[in-house]
Motif scaffolding. Structure first.
Motif, PDB file in Angstrom:
ATOM      1  N   GLY A 301      17.897  36.963  94.187  1.00 11.22           N
ATOM      2  CA  GLY A 301      18.667  35.879  94.780  1.00 11.22           C
ATOM      3  C   GLY A 301      20.150  36.017  94.500  1.00 11.22           C
ATOM      4  O   GLY A 301      20.986  35.765  95.377  1.00 11.22           O
ATOM      5  N   ALA A 302      20.480  36.417  93.269  1.00 10.69           N
ATOM      6  CA  ALA A 302      21.885  36.634  92.926  1.00 10.69           C
ATOM      7  C   ALA A 302      22.494  37.725  93.798  1.00 10.69           C
ATOM      8  O   ALA A 302      23.619  37.584  94.310  1.00 10.69           O
ATOM      9  N   ILE A 303      21.747  38.812  94.009  1.00  8.14           N
ATOM     10  CA  ILE A 303      22.255  39.909  94.839  1.00  8.14           C
ATOM     11  C   ILE A 303      22.411  39.469  96.286  1.00  8.14           C
ATOM     12  O   ILE A 303      23.449  39.719  96.919  1.00  8.14           O
ATOM     13  N   LEU A 304      21.397  38.799  96.832  1.00  2.00           N
ATOM     14  CA  LEU A 304      21.446  38.396  98.245  1.00  2.00           C
ATOM     15  C   LEU A 304      22.608  37.447  98.528  1.00  2.00           C
ATOM     16  O   LEU A 304      23.336  37.626  99.511  1.00  2.00           O
ATOM     17  N   LEU A 305      22.799  36.441  97.685  1.00  9.98           N
ATOM     18  CA  LEU A 305      23.863  35.475  97.946  1.00  9.98           C
ATOM     19  C   LEU A 305      25.244  36.117  97.789  1.00  9.98           C
ATOM     20  O   LEU A 305      26.164  35.825  98.566  1.00  9.98           O
ATOM     21  N   THR A 306      25.392  37.007  96.817  1.00 12.53           N
ATOM     22  CA  THR A 306      26.682  37.670  96.626  1.00 12.53           C
ATOM     23  C   THR A 306      26.978  38.615  97.781  1.00 12.53           C
ATOM     24  O   THR A 306      28.113  38.673  98.277  1.00 12.53           O
ATOM     25  N   VAL A 307      25.966  39.375  98.220  1.00 16.68           N
ATOM     26  CA  VAL A 307      26.158  40.253  99.377  1.00 16.68           C
ATOM     27  C   VAL A 307      26.490  39.436 100.625  1.00 16.68           C
ATOM     28  O   VAL A 307      27.355  39.814 101.426  1.00 16.68           O
ATOM     29  N   SER A 308      25.823  38.306 100.800  1.00 20.03           N
ATOM     30  CA  SER A 308      26.109  37.438 101.950  1.00 20.03           C
ATOM     31  C   SER A 308      27.546  36.929 101.915  1.00 20.03           C
ATOM     32  O   SER A 308      28.215  36.832 102.953  1.00 20.03           O
ATOM     33  N   ASP A 309      28.026  36.616 100.719  1.00 20.46           N
ATOM     34  CA  ASP A 309      29.417  36.184 100.580  1.00 20.46           C
ATOM     35  C   ASP A 309      30.378  37.305 100.951  1.00 20.46           C
ATOM     36  O   ASP A 309      31.389  37.088 101.632  1.00 20.46           O
ATOM     37  N   ILE A 310      30.060  38.540 100.532  1.00 25.67           N
ATOM     38  CA  ILE A 310      30.902  39.694 100.870  1.00 25.67           C
ATOM     39  C   ILE A 310      30.910  39.911 102.388  1.00 25.67           C
ATOM     40  O   ILE A 310      31.962  40.127 103.002  1.00 25.67           O
ATOM     41  N   VAL A 311      29.731  39.854 103.000  1.00 24.52           N
ATOM     42  CA  VAL A 311      29.634  40.030 104.457  1.00 24.52           C
ATOM     43  C   VAL A 311      30.432  38.957 105.179  1.00 24.52           C
ATOM     44  O   VAL A 311      31.122  39.237 106.172  1.00 24.52           O
ATOM     45  N   GLY A 312      30.361  37.726 104.689  1.00 18.72           N
ATOM     46  CA  GLY A 312      31.121  36.643 105.310  1.00 18.72           C
ATOM     47  C   GLY A 312      32.618  36.873 105.248  1.00 18.72           C
ATOM     48  O   GLY A 312      33.349  36.519 106.177  1.00 18.72           O
ATOM     49  N   ARG A 313      33.084  37.478 104.172  1.00 13.91           N
ATOM     50  CA  ARG A 313      34.519  37.774 104.063  1.00 13.91           C
ATOM     51  C   ARG A 313      34.935  38.893 105.009  1.00 13.91           C
ATOM     52  O   ARG A 313      36.031  38.868 105.572  1.00 13.91           O
ATOM     53  N   LEU A 314      34.066  39.892 105.185  1.00 10.09           N
ATOM     54  CA  LEU A 314      34.404  41.048 106.017  1.00 10.09           C
ATOM     55  C   LEU A 314      34.249  40.750 107.502  1.00 10.09           C
ATOM     56  O   LEU A 314      34.953  41.327 108.328  1.00 10.09           O
ATOM     57  N   ALA A 315      33.325  39.861 107.849  1.00 14.55           N
ATOM     58  CA  ALA A 315      32.973  39.663 109.259  1.00 14.55           C
ATOM     59  C   ALA A 315      34.051  38.925 110.037  1.00 14.55           C
ATOM     60  O   ALA A 315      34.129  39.073 111.268  1.00 14.55           O
ATOM     61  N   ALA A 316      34.865  38.131 109.359  1.00  8.24           N
ATOM     62  CA  ALA A 316      35.813  37.291 110.102  1.00  8.24           C
ATOM     63  C   ALA A 316      37.220  37.381 109.514  1.00  8.24           C
ATOM     64  O   ALA A 316      37.962  36.397 109.504  1.00  8.24           O
ATOM     65  N   ARG A 317      37.605  38.556 109.026  1.00  5.65           N
ATOM     66  CA  ARG A 317      38.953  38.705 108.480  1.00  5.65           C
ATOM     67  C   ARG A 317      39.998  38.334 109.522  1.00  5.65           C
ATOM     68  O   ARG A 317      39.843  38.643 110.697  1.00  5.65           O
TER      69      ARG A 317
END
Length: 347
Positions: A301-317
């Protein structure tokens, strides 16, 4: 699940030496979690090289890059602990209900927690972080009881599909109530709507401090319930025959899961699907023994939520997607896949 295999696990009073495969998996998951945490510190509107990250972690914020990393440290810590809480809570809920569709979001528990917080803010003027946490835990507990009661009605009792339908209907109804409460209140609408999406942006250690104690209690209760969940997986009658107090075991595990859901929702907002996706993936790695499954679900869960946060930052720069949006995009198709692939009667 093979009852004979699970009975063999239960009859062992203490775990034997861990299998080499599971230990290797644990090391691999810990390495992945570390890499993901470092990437979370590196990636954002301003990308930062690794050596600057290490300097910032050491406390040096003398450059713009290092100052940027310093602001990301609380965000990364929050993503890790909230993801661990949601992943662990989802695994425990699936064990309690023997329901492969159990998840704090699908069962409406996160939405119930958020409704309690919104009511407290809008109608009673509550603003302290400690009050938010208590309200969220109360809302999560009340919703879990309500959904289980509704899902237990009718022929067949609380089947997985009935619980999922009851939880989904409850989540929709509570979301509508939140909107109805917030719409007339322009003074709180902006903050509530942003929080309702679910995210870890803007995190600070001061903001997270009130939640640490609740998370520790929730983690301890859930992890100590591992052996009891193994017994419950055999069915209530057989578990009782083995000397387990079924009601007490469910209550303790449920309290732990509800505390984790409420605390995570209070600080991050309602984030769905983490507790659904992670336990299924972890079962593929370590099997059905909850003594292994629970810690792996927390790390996953820690990995999934952190990766999701990273993806969210990259997807809409240069802007960003909130982590709740990303987990929904990942989890909704997975939910449909599980429903279609499995005969969702029991684990």
């Amino acid at each position: 699940m093979n009852a004979r295999r699970m009975l063999h696990l239960i009859q062992q009073p203490t775990p034997t030496l861990p299998s080499r495969t599971n230990l290797l998996c644990l090391v691999a998951v810990l390495v992945v979690a570390t890499i993901v945490a470092i990437l979370s510190l590196m990636v954002g509107t301003r990308d930062v090289p690794p050596f600057e990250v290490l300097a910032a972690i050491a406390g040096d914020t003398s450059t713009l890059d290092r100052a940027a990393v310093a602001t990301r440290i609380p965000r990364t810590v929050l993503a890790l602990i909230a993801g661990a809480a949601l992943g662990l809570a989802g695994s425990v809920m699936q064990g309690i209900t023997r329901n492969p569709l159990a998840d704090p979001g699908i069962l409406g528990i996160n939405t119930g927690a958020s409704l309690a917080v919104v009511v407290g803010v809008a109608w009673f003027g509550i603003s302290s972080a400690h009050s938010f946490i208590w309200l969220a835990i109360f809302g999560a507990a009340a919703t879990s009881v309500f959904v289980y009661t509704i899902g237990s009605m009718g022929r067949g009792g609380a089947t997985p599909l009935k619980l999922a339908l009851a939880g989904t209907a409850t989540a929709i109804a509570f979301s509508s109530l939140v909107i109805a409460i917030v719409l007339p209140r322009a003074d709180i609408a902006g903050g509530i709507r942003s929080w309702q999406i679910g995210g870890v942006g803007g995190a600070t250690f001061e903001r997270m401090e009130p939640v640490y104690g609740f998370l520790i209690i929730g983690f301890v209760l859930c992890l100590l319930s591992a052996r009891k969940l193994n017994v419950l997986a055999l069915g209530d009658e057989l578990a009782a025959g083995l000397g387990e107090n079924v009601a007490f075991a469910r209550i303790i595990a449920t309290i732990g899961a509800v505390i984790l859901c409420g605390a995570a929702t209070a600080v991050c907002g309602p984030i769905g699907f983490v507790g659904l996706v992670v336990p299924h993936v972890c079962r593929l790695l370590v099997g059905v023994d909850y003594r292994w499954l629970l810690p792996f679900s927390a790390l996953g869960g820690a990995i999934l939520l952190t990766v999701s946060d990273i993806v969210g930052r990259l997807a809409a720069r240069p802007s960003e997607l909130e982590v709740g949006v990303v987990t929904a995009l990942v989890g909704a198709p997975f939910f449909i896949f599980i429903v279609r692939r499995q005969k969702v009667k029991q684990l």
